[in-house]
Design a protein around this motif. Sequence first.
Motif, mmCIF file in Angstrom:
data_model
loop_
_atom_site.group_PDB
_atom_site.id
_atom_site.type_symbol
_atom_site.label_atom_id
_atom_site.label_comp_id
_atom_site.label_asym_id
_atom_site.label_seq_id
_atom_site.Cartn_x
_atom_site.Cartn_y
_atom_site.Cartn_z
ATOM 1 N N THR A 174 0.848 -1.192 0.000
ATOM 2 C CA THR A 174 0.000 0.000 0.000
ATOM 3 C C THR A 174 0.883 1.241 0.000
ATOM 4 O O THR A 174 2.112 1.142 0.052
ATOM 5 N N SER A 218 -9.195 -8.426 16.331
ATOM 6 C CA SER A 218 -9.384 -7.851 15.005
ATOM 7 C C SER A 218 -8.040 -7.377 14.452
ATOM 8 O O SER A 218 -7.243 -6.784 15.170
ATOM 9 N N GLY A 219 -7.776 -7.690 13.210
ATOM 10 C CA GLY A 219 -6.523 -7.277 12.582
ATOM 11 C C GLY A 219 -5.396 -8.269 12.721
ATOM 12 O O GLY A 219 -4.283 -8.025 12.265
ATOM 13 N N SER A 220 -5.679 -9.434 13.334
ATOM 14 C CA SER A 220 -4.583 -10.381 13.536
ATOM 15 C C SER A 220 -4.319 -11.238 12.301
ATOM 16 O O SER A 220 -3.355 -11.993 12.268
ATOM 17 N N GLY A 221 -5.141 -11.133 11.289
ATOM 18 C CA GLY A 221 -4.864 -11.839 10.042
ATOM 19 C C GLY A 221 -5.757 -13.038 9.793
ATOM 20 O O GLY A 221 -5.502 -13.828 8.875
ATOM 21 N N LYS A 222 -6.830 -13.163 10.520
ATOM 22 C CA LYS A 222 -7.713 -14.323 10.364
ATOM 23 C C LYS A 222 -8.388 -14.323 8.996
ATOM 24 O O LYS A 222 -8.370 -15.323 8.268
ATOM 25 N N SER A 223 -8.990 -13.191 8.656
ATOM 26 C CA SER A 223 -9.705 -13.131 7.380
ATOM 27 C C SER A 223 -8.753 -13.252 6.198
ATOM 28 O O SER A 223 -9.078 -13.890 5.197
ATOM 29 N N VAL A 224 -7.589 -12.628 6.324
ATOM 30 C CA VAL A 224 -6.631 -12.704 5.222
ATOM 31 C C VAL A 224 -6.196 -14.151 5.015
ATOM 32 O O VAL A 224 -6.085 -14.628 3.870
ATOM 33 N N PRO A 263 -3.666 -5.368 -4.128
ATOM 34 C CA PRO A 263 -2.473 -5.041 -3.327
ATOM 35 C C PRO A 263 -1.846 -6.244 -2.612
ATOM 36 O O PRO A 263 -0.722 -6.129 -2.147
ATOM 37 N N LEU A 277 1.145 -3.341 11.205
ATOM 38 C CA LEU A 277 1.716 -4.466 10.450
ATOM 39 C C LEU A 277 2.817 -4.041 9.479
ATOM 40 O O LEU A 277 3.479 -4.874 8.881
#
Lengths: 312, 350
Positions: free
Chosen positions: B40, B67-73, B86, B303
Amino acid sequence: MTKYVIRRLLQMIPVLIGATFLIFAMVFALPGDPTANKCGERPCPAEYVKKFEEEHNLNDPLPIQYAKYMGKLAKGDFGTSFREIPVKDELSERYVVTAKLATIAILFETVLGIFAGVLAGIRKGKFIDNLVLLSTLFVISIPIFVIGYVAQFLLGVKWRIFPVTVNANATGLDSWWQLLLPGLVLGSVSVAYVARLTRTNLVENLRADYVRTAKAKGLTTSRTIGLHALRNSLIPVVTFIGADFGALLGGAIVTEQIFNIQGVGGYIFSGIHNRDGVVVVGAVTVLILVYLLVNLLVDILYGVLDPRISHD
Amino acid sequence: MSTISTRRGNRAEAAAAPSKYQPQDGLLLEVDDLFVEFHTDDGVAKAINGVSFDLRQGETLAILGESGSGKSVTAQAIMGILDMPPAKIPAGQVRYCGHDLLTMPEDERRKTRGPEISMIFQDALSSLNPVFPVGWQIAEMFRKHRGLNKSESLDRAVRLMERVQIPAAKERVKAYPHQFSGGMRQRIMIAMAIALDPAVLIADEPTTALDVTVQAQIMSLLEELQQEREMGLILITHDLGVVADVADKIAVMYAGRIVERADVYDIYARPGHPYTRGLLDSIPRLDQKGQTLSAIGGLPPNLTKIPAGCAFNPRCRMADHVCRTDLPPLREVEPGRESACHFAEEVLRG
Ligand SMILES: Nc1ncnc2c1ncn2[C@@H]1O[C@H](COP(=O)(O)OP(=O)(O)O)[C@@H](O)[C@H]1O
Ligand SMILES: [Mg+2]
């Protein structure tokens, strides 16, 4: 739905009465002699003035004049213009021309505008996107009479691809061919708006959660973009095009002038110019009615395109 | 699993030929040292930094983390629905029944989405297309993957809606997503995801947007379907309370890494990482009514600038010198328990 349409049609009545009364008042209540210039250089004979005043109820109070006029109009009697031509005949002749012109412009803006917008939207930030953004900005910022004269000169006069002006007596395919260039000119600015609107909405919808779902369903990219994202993106675009159609059916004074087109715009313009109240009020009344009806159709279409809009 | 039968041998719903993907010894999915970064304007966000785990038939793995720990990614990388760019996957493998999904031709991989691996999302309202009827959206799976015609596929859609307990399914098949309640919408998402009888189902916070009572209903529906179909289920959540009854194993994520992995009851009873302990302490418990929740202080790291050593060290009460210099590997600290903490043994002792 039927209820909604009936309600909307009923709502049109006060709008139509209000708008036409305003026009009527402005045209017939303005100071000045309504028979001026009607009889050449000389003032009109007293007999003629009397007959004219009687015919148009000029001695009644304004609301009565208006009511009598609208009563005639409702029966289909539009009266005659200064040149003693029935307004109804000329208006319907000119409406055919205006409708053809508007159709060409709408087809042009729909096809090219959506195509360019989709191309730009799926290649956001790339060369083609910048090209579309820049060229549409260019078109939007040039006045339409410049586009018209340049197109007429280059494509009509210099390269002789298109007819330079429109022949009033042309019929059938020939009339469409003659109206093609003016139609493209007329639609040019809207092409730019449609392209930009399509692009913005597509870019936004491509980020939507349901597009991610479409990918997760194993659909092809073309189906994901071309059906799921585009179907949503086109809702505001179709609405814009519909409203534009309504506006174009009101005539296009500039384009009509440049290409010598006998359309509604020029008719009203010359009516105002000649202080021909019968022409102006009759034509504008029809325009308002058409505009209201087209807008009702657009609103109905919007509800069909977007199931979240309820007309109940 | 008593018998590891050929998948789709015995279910009438699955009209497909046996899949070319057959699990070896029940092993469905192997994520191997996966890295994902986002390029980004603010720099490179290292969202996933070496994640590995396996998933077997009939197994439920919960992935837990703030939230933001990378689960969805992680989930989207497995599905192959990350936007690249990206996103970039600089290293790692995702093997499904032995086939590496990341190097597979795109069209071949696309055909695994739906029939082999499927996913449901947090917000069912925005995840369903607002302009198409729900039945149509479910039926699309049969039309595009199985080539069924309109009426056959709609019949299937109705049956699936009945299966996920949507009342009056036959009448509502033509309704639009906004005409359903949140719980019913999530059921529709589930129906769509299980339509082609996938071997792996990933549920990314499927109940986060729902009321507590509805949450429980959706979880038990997922559990039921998973047992009925012997699916491998990945349940992503930031709330351990929601998955505790359903999950077999839990992987705890922090800053794109798995920091602890163990059976659900072991973790619940005795966490092996200070971060897990912090997460557990922030769940309201009936036996501690009235006490304030001791959530973890501080925020997850940026991150683009993950701290050296253990990424959790700025927020960790136990952090020592070594935590600021050496990255603790995920290691087996007790049989069946892995933790990525230098002081895991101490944490386990309590
Ligand atoms: N499209 C994206 N662009 C840039 N960064 C992203 C994008 N998607 C996710 N990230 C980064 O990845 C991190 C992990 O996101 P995510 O997996 O969604 O977290 P969660 O554990 O809450 O599901 C986010 O904090 C964000 O920095
Ligand atoms: Mg998430």
